[in-house]
Design a protein around this motif. Sequence first.
Motif, PDB file in Angstrom:
ATOM      1  N   LEU A 204      28.034  -9.485 -13.403  1.00  0.00           N
ATOM      2  CA  LEU A 204      28.103 -10.862 -12.914  1.00  0.00           C
ATOM      3  C   LEU A 204      29.409 -11.091 -12.157  1.00  0.00           C
ATOM      4  N   GLN A 205      29.302 -11.746 -11.001  1.00  0.00           N
ATOM      5  CA  GLN A 205      30.481 -12.133 -10.221  1.00  0.00           C
ATOM      6  C   GLN A 205      30.314 -13.585  -9.772  1.00  0.00           C
ATOM      7  N   ILE A 206      31.418 -14.322  -9.737  1.00  0.00           N
ATOM      8  CA  ILE A 206      31.375 -15.698  -9.269  1.00  0.00           C
ATOM      9  C   ILE A 206      32.309 -15.860  -8.081  1.00  0.00           C
ATOM     10  N   LYS A 207      31.966 -16.810  -7.220  1.00  0.00           N
ATOM     11  CA  LYS A 207      32.789 -17.064  -6.045  1.00  0.00           C
ATOM     12  C   LYS A 207      33.837 -18.105  -6.402  1.00  0.00           C
ATOM     13  N   HIS A 208      35.101 -17.685  -6.338  1.00  0.00           N
ATOM     14  CA  HIS A 208      36.216 -18.556  -6.726  1.00  0.00           C
ATOM     15  C   HIS A 208      37.307 -18.427  -5.671  1.00  0.00           C
ATOM     16  N   ASN A 209      37.655 -19.548  -5.074  1.00  0.00           N
ATOM     17  CA  ASN A 209      38.646 -19.531  -3.984  1.00  0.00           C
ATOM     18  C   ASN A 209      38.248 -18.547  -2.890  1.00  0.00           C
ATOM     19  N   GLU A 210      36.943 -18.560  -2.567  1.00  0.00           N
ATOM     20  CA  GLU A 210      36.376 -17.737  -1.482  1.00  0.00           C
ATOM     21  C   GLU A 210      36.442 -16.234  -1.754  1.00  0.00           C
ATOM     22  N   GLU A 211      36.688 -15.845  -2.999  1.00  0.00           N
ATOM     23  CA  GLU A 211      36.690 -14.427  -3.381  1.00  0.00           C
ATOM     24  C   GLU A 211      35.656 -14.222  -4.482  1.00  0.00           C
ATOM     25  N   TRP A 212      35.072 -13.027  -4.538  1.00  0.00           N
ATOM     26  CA  TRP A 212      34.127 -12.704  -5.590  1.00  0.00           C
ATOM     27  C   TRP A 212      34.880 -12.131  -6.787  1.00  0.00           C
ATOM     28  N   VAL A 213      34.792 -12.829  -7.904  1.00  0.00           N
ATOM     29  CA  VAL A 213      35.550 -12.478  -9.109  1.00  0.00           C
ATOM     30  C   VAL A 213      34.606 -11.950 -10.184  1.00  0.00           C
ATOM     31  N   PRO A 214      34.818 -10.712 -10.675  1.00  0.00           N
ATOM     32  CA  PRO A 214      33.987 -10.193 -11.764  1.00  0.00           C
ATOM     33  C   PRO A 214      34.206 -10.984 -13.057  1.00  0.00           C
ATOM     34  N   VAL A 215      33.135 -11.218 -13.786  1.00  0.00           N
ATOM     35  CA  VAL A 215      33.216 -11.898 -15.077  1.00  0.00           C
ATOM     36  C   VAL A 215      33.120 -10.850 -16.178  1.00  0.00           C
ATOM     37  N   LYS A 216      34.249 -10.580 -16.821  1.00  0.00           N
ATOM     38  CA  LYS A 216      34.274  -9.580 -17.891  1.00  0.00           C
ATOM     39  C   LYS A 216      33.575 -10.138 -19.129  1.00  0.00           C
ATOM     40  N   PRO A 217      32.626  -9.387 -19.689  1.00  0.00           N
ATOM     41  CA  PRO A 217      31.946  -9.864 -20.891  1.00  0.00           C
ATOM     42  C   PRO A 217      32.913 -10.045 -22.058  1.00  0.00           C
ATOM     43  N   VAL A 218      32.690 -11.086 -22.839  1.00  0.00           N
ATOM     44  CA  VAL A 218      33.435 -11.335 -24.069  1.00  0.00           C
ATOM     45  C   VAL A 218      32.473 -11.143 -25.229  1.00  0.00           C
ATOM     46  N   GLN A 219      32.888 -10.368 -26.214  1.00  0.00           N
ATOM     47  CA  GLN A 219      32.024 -10.028 -27.342  1.00  0.00           C
ATOM     48  C   GLN A 219      31.406 -11.274 -27.961  1.00  0.00           C
ATOM     49  N   ASP A 220      30.062 -11.286 -28.034  1.00  0.00           N
ATOM     50  CA  ASP A 220      29.307 -12.358 -28.704  1.00  0.00           C
ATOM     51  C   ASP A 220      29.552 -13.740 -28.104  1.00  0.00           C
ATOM     52  N   ALA A 221      29.940 -13.796 -26.835  1.00  0.00           N
ATOM     53  CA  ALA A 221      30.128 -15.091 -26.171  1.00  0.00           C
ATOM     54  C   ALA A 221      28.966 -15.355 -25.231  1.00  0.00           C
ATOM     55  N   LEU A 222      28.713 -16.622 -24.963  1.00  0.00           N
ATOM     56  CA  LEU A 222      27.706 -17.030 -23.988  1.00  0.00           C
ATOM     57  C   LEU A 222      28.416 -17.573 -22.756  1.00  0.00           C
ATOM     58  N   VAL A 223      27.973 -17.156 -21.594  1.00  0.00           N
ATOM     59  CA  VAL A 223      28.535 -17.653 -20.341  1.00  0.00           C
ATOM     60  C   VAL A 223      27.743 -18.891 -19.924  1.00  0.00           C
ATOM     61  N   VAL A 224      28.448 -19.945 -19.559  1.00  0.00           N
ATOM     62  CA  VAL A 224      27.797 -21.195 -19.168  1.00  0.00           C
ATOM     63  C   VAL A 224      28.246 -21.563 -17.764  1.00  0.00           C
ATOM     64  N   ASN A 225      27.298 -21.979 -16.937  1.00  0.00           N
ATOM     65  CA  ASN A 225      27.701 -22.458 -15.624  1.00  0.00           C
ATOM     66  C   ASN A 225      27.073 -23.810 -15.294  1.00  0.00           C
ATOM     67  N   VAL A 226      27.823 -24.581 -14.528  1.00  0.00           N
ATOM     68  CA  VAL A 226      27.369 -25.884 -14.059  1.00  0.00           C
ATOM     69  C   VAL A 226      26.279 -25.670 -13.016  1.00  0.00           C
ATOM     70  N   GLY A 227      25.185 -26.422 -13.142  1.00  0.00           N
ATOM     71  CA  GLY A 227      24.102 -26.342 -12.179  1.00  0.00           C
ATOM     72  C   GLY A 227      24.179 -27.454 -11.147  1.00  0.00           C
ATOM     73  N   ASP A 228      23.272 -27.411 -10.178  1.00  0.00           N
ATOM     74  CA  ASP A 228      23.257 -28.392  -9.095  1.00  0.00           C
ATOM     75  C   ASP A 228      23.107 -29.823  -9.598  1.00  0.00           C
ATOM     76  N   VAL A 229      22.372 -30.011 -10.697  1.00  0.00           N
ATOM     77  CA  VAL A 229      22.127 -31.371 -11.186  1.00  0.00           C
ATOM     78  C   VAL A 229      23.429 -32.046 -11.596  1.00  0.00           C
TER      79      VAL A 229
END
Length: 374
Positions: free
Chosen positions: A266-291
């Motif tokens: 998984l990578q996210i666009k942050h400050n116009e750069e693609w940043v890898p999201v390092k997994p965290v043990q037993d964590a859930l990744v949450v992102n804001v949606g369009d709504v």
Amino acid sequence: MGSNSDEIITENMDAPTYAPSLPVPNVQEMVRKEPLQVPGRYIRNQEERLQMDDMSHLSSPIPVIDLSLLSTGDVEELNKLDLACKEWGFFQTTLNPLNFLLVVNHGVAKEVLQTMKDAAAEFFALPLEERKKYKVASNDIQGYGQAYVVSEDQILDWSDALMLIVYPSHYRKLNFWPRTPRGFKEIIESFSNGVKEVGEELLRSFSRIMGMDKDALLGLHKQGAQGMRVNYYPTCSRPDLVLGLSPHSDSSTITILMQEDDTEGLQIKHNEEWVPVKPVQDALVVNVGDVIEIWSNGKYKSVEHRAVTNQKKARISHASFIIPHDDVEIEPLDHLVGSQKLIYQKVRYGDYLRSSMKRKMDGKAHTEMAKITT
């Protein structure tokens, strides 16, 4: 516990349909037969390939939010959530260690997460002919295959997926729910129920940071839905040429993702750069949606993200989408607009969702439908 493999399941005609998608080759099977080949239809253009160089040096710790503190209304943690959504649009929620044993309103038990991972891996290890029994229908997204394929000349993603609507239960099309491995239906329900509780707690917290009664957003999701997409990213001999999932933002309210603990993608666009999201043990990744972006008039932005592949190991991820009912009208909330310029107009959510699904994934281009044109 498991379903009988000979059980006859009829299609639920009351379940809504969402959007058609053109049939495409099965990537997992293609890699199995010709592991060194990368067909031209998967190769990205030069500009995208330049953005796919090794970016591990850009990796930054994604904000980590303690859900057990959010559930108590902890002001400091709410402020962290507010900042994370303004600056990142992504964050990871830690699970209270006590909740490894109990499924409560603010956590999913560790064994529930692992059981879901194991069952999904077993499903994707089945022979293709078995997986094809649940092939996605030509007029919808539920089932096994790919979505968002709208033209014959479209560059394809290096992935396959199992897509299901889990809640409300009368939206389910059980003929697309795999009956192998044994008990998969119950495993999906257990996992999705835990995610649903996490989603409800997050909606309460979003209501608070958006200046509303804590149950305000829950009220707007009373008849909403929860979908699940299990993504399978096969290995690729030339990961520098392809993308596992094209850049996009989610048309959901929020998306809750379970990654593998030991494989990045998984990578996210942050400050116009693609940043890898390092997994965290037993964590859930949450992102804001369009709504959330529309309701907040752009204060909280739905973040663009994508998935990359690798040469050594296939990767599976589990995305759960929390969405309003089709008939809910979404528009900027008056108190969040204030004296600022109004960016979004009122749209019926069902129209917005289907409009986004009827086009290829292309960053945030689909959000133009809801923007006020000048």
